[in-house]
Scaffold this motif. Sequence first.
Motif, PDB file in Angstrom:
ATOM      1  N   GLY A   1      -9.223  19.521 -28.553  1.00  0.00           N
ATOM      2  CA  GLY A   1      -8.039  19.630 -27.704  1.00  0.00           C
ATOM      3  C   GLY A   1      -7.762  18.389 -26.882  1.00  0.00           C
ATOM      4  O   GLY A   1      -6.637  18.188 -26.407  1.00  0.00           O
ATOM      5  N   ALA A   2      -8.777  17.540 -26.709  1.00  0.00           N
ATOM      6  CA  ALA A   2      -8.605  16.336 -25.887  1.00  0.00           C
ATOM      7  C   ALA A   2      -8.001  15.176 -26.665  1.00  0.00           C
ATOM      8  O   ALA A   2      -7.725  14.119 -26.082  1.00  0.00           O
ATOM      9  CB  ALA A   2      -9.953  15.921 -25.294  1.00  0.00           C
ATOM     10  N   LYS A   3      -7.781  15.350 -27.961  1.00  0.00           N
ATOM     11  CA  LYS A   3      -7.206  14.255 -28.750  1.00  0.00           C
ATOM     12  C   LYS A   3      -5.833  13.836 -28.241  1.00  0.00           C
ATOM     13  O   LYS A   3      -5.401  12.707 -28.465  1.00  0.00           O
ATOM     14  CB  LYS A   3      -7.108  14.664 -30.225  1.00  0.00           C
ATOM     15  N   ASP A   4      -5.156  14.746 -27.570  1.00  0.00           N
ATOM     16  CA  ASP A   4      -3.804  14.451 -27.088  1.00  0.00           C
ATOM     17  C   ASP A   4      -3.790  13.508 -25.896  1.00  0.00           C
ATOM     18  O   ASP A   4      -2.761  12.889 -25.612  1.00  0.00           O
ATOM     19  CB  ASP A   4      -3.077  15.749 -26.705  1.00  0.00           C
ATOM     20  N   TYR A   5      -4.916  13.410 -25.176  1.00  0.00           N
ATOM     21  CA  TYR A   5      -4.876  12.587 -23.968  1.00  0.00           C
ATOM     22  C   TYR A   5      -6.016  11.575 -23.817  1.00  0.00           C
ATOM     23  O   TYR A   5      -5.893  10.635 -23.028  1.00  0.00           O
ATOM     24  CB  TYR A   5      -4.824  13.480 -22.715  1.00  0.00           C
TER      25      TYR A   5
END
Length: 231
Positions: free
Chosen positions: A170-174
């Motif tokens: 889920g952290a790939k976006d930021y």
Amino acid sequence: MILSAHQPNFIPWAGNFLKIALSDIHIVLDDVEYSKNGWTNRNKIKLASDSYITLPVRKKDTGLPIRNVKLAANYQQSIIKTRKTLKQFYGKTPGFIFVDNIFQEVLDIGGTSLFSINYLIITKLLDYLRIETPIILMSNIELENSLKSSNMLVDICVKNNCSEYLSGLGAKDYLKEDKFKESGIDIVWSKNTLITLKKFGISNNSIVEMIFMHGDESINIMSNLIKEASL
């Protein structure tokens, strides 16, 4: 060495403990900002349906570092009510006594710090699940106050001599991978935790749901989850 980091959430989900177990060192982000309606003072558990259980905090503390957030004056009444509700739904399950004893210890201590209660619960659960990853508090690491997000995590890795940072998908976006690479740190993306948990019939609610239903067998379940999710 692989480093992971996470806010000290209230009775976290199994994925949080899985991430800790897969790391060589885990940082508790007690110095990041507390945000309203997150997971730091609430979590879900299946009752008649998936329902929130919450630790009430002072409204004026939104935006403070998590370690400085104080519980609301009525928090003990909230815990007492939560215990009664959990007993109603889980009182005859194998893990009820263990979980209920944790809430009793929280009441016995009688503190007013959200972080202290969350950290107590997390460490109790880690011990129970036999996860021995060293835990370090962010507030005990000398960091530049101006650093945020990716830069902050990079600095944490550098200060702890870790060359890999374990993160959920889920952290790939930021997360900015280039910031990590500039400091010689690789981001290790975990496998899809939801898929891993689903294979073993474990929900993404608070881990106490699993412990209620399986009792000491939760130790073996966690061991199998770790093998399944191994990097």
